[in-house]
Design a protein around this motif. Structure first.
Motif, PDB file in Angstrom:
ATOM      1  N   MET A   1      17.055   4.434  33.856  1.00 55.58           N
ATOM      2  CA  MET A   1      17.195   4.009  32.458  1.00 55.58           C
ATOM      3  C   MET A   1      17.463   5.733  31.736  1.00 55.58           C
ATOM      4  O   MET A   1      16.564   6.620  32.014  1.00 55.58           O
ATOM      5  N   LYS A   6      17.074   5.535  25.223  1.00 56.49           N
ATOM      6  CA  LYS A   6      15.767   4.899  25.116  1.00 56.49           C
ATOM      7  C   LYS A   6      15.080   5.389  23.958  1.00 56.49           C
ATOM      8  O   LYS A   6      14.516   4.470  23.091  1.00 56.49           O
ATOM      9  N   THR A  11      19.531   0.454  25.582  1.00 54.68           N
ATOM     10  CA  THR A  11      18.925   0.278  27.035  1.00 54.68           C
ATOM     11  C   THR A  11      20.350   0.584  27.748  1.00 54.68           C
ATOM     12  O   THR A  11      21.275   0.002  27.634  1.00 54.68           O
ATOM     13  N   THR A  12      20.456   1.689  28.495  1.00 54.03           N
ATOM     14  CA  THR A  12      21.673   2.191  29.175  1.00 54.03           C
ATOM     15  C   THR A  12      21.157   2.721  30.688  1.00 54.03           C
ATOM     16  O   THR A  12      20.004   3.549  30.825  1.00 54.03           O
ATOM     17  N   LYS A  13      21.981   2.625  31.541  1.00 54.44           N
ATOM     18  CA  LYS A  13      21.591   3.040  33.150  1.00 54.44           C
ATOM     19  C   LYS A  13      21.929   4.421  33.114  1.00 54.44           C
ATOM     20  O   LYS A  13      22.934   4.978  32.798  1.00 54.44           O
TER      21      LYS A  13
END
Length: 73
Positions: A1, A6, A11-13
């Motif tokens: 993450m 954050k 929420t991003t990979k």
């Protein structure tokens, strides 16, 4: 993450390990886990615009002492 996303509530990979304090600034922190974070490519490009053709980020100067060679022996 992605830790940067954050902090902004998204929420991003995260796919890139990023040095919070760059290695060229303090080589002793290169392998320190406290200096590393996972971020996404978009955040990494924002942190390093010079790598994608943009202008370098202006960083505050720290106390730097430069030494120059002279002809004396």
């Amino acid at each position: 993450m992605c830790q940067e996303c954050k902090r902004r509530g998204m929420t991003t990979k995260g796919t890139i390990i990023h040095h919070k304090i760059e290695a060229r600034e303090d080589l002793t922190l290169f392998w320190s886990a406290d200096n590393l974070e996972c971020i996404c490519p978009a955040c990494h490009n924002a942190e390093h615009p010079e790598r994608s053709g943009g202008a370098k980020k202006v960083k505050p100067k720290t106390n730097v002492v430069k030494f120059y060679a002279n002809n004396e022996r």
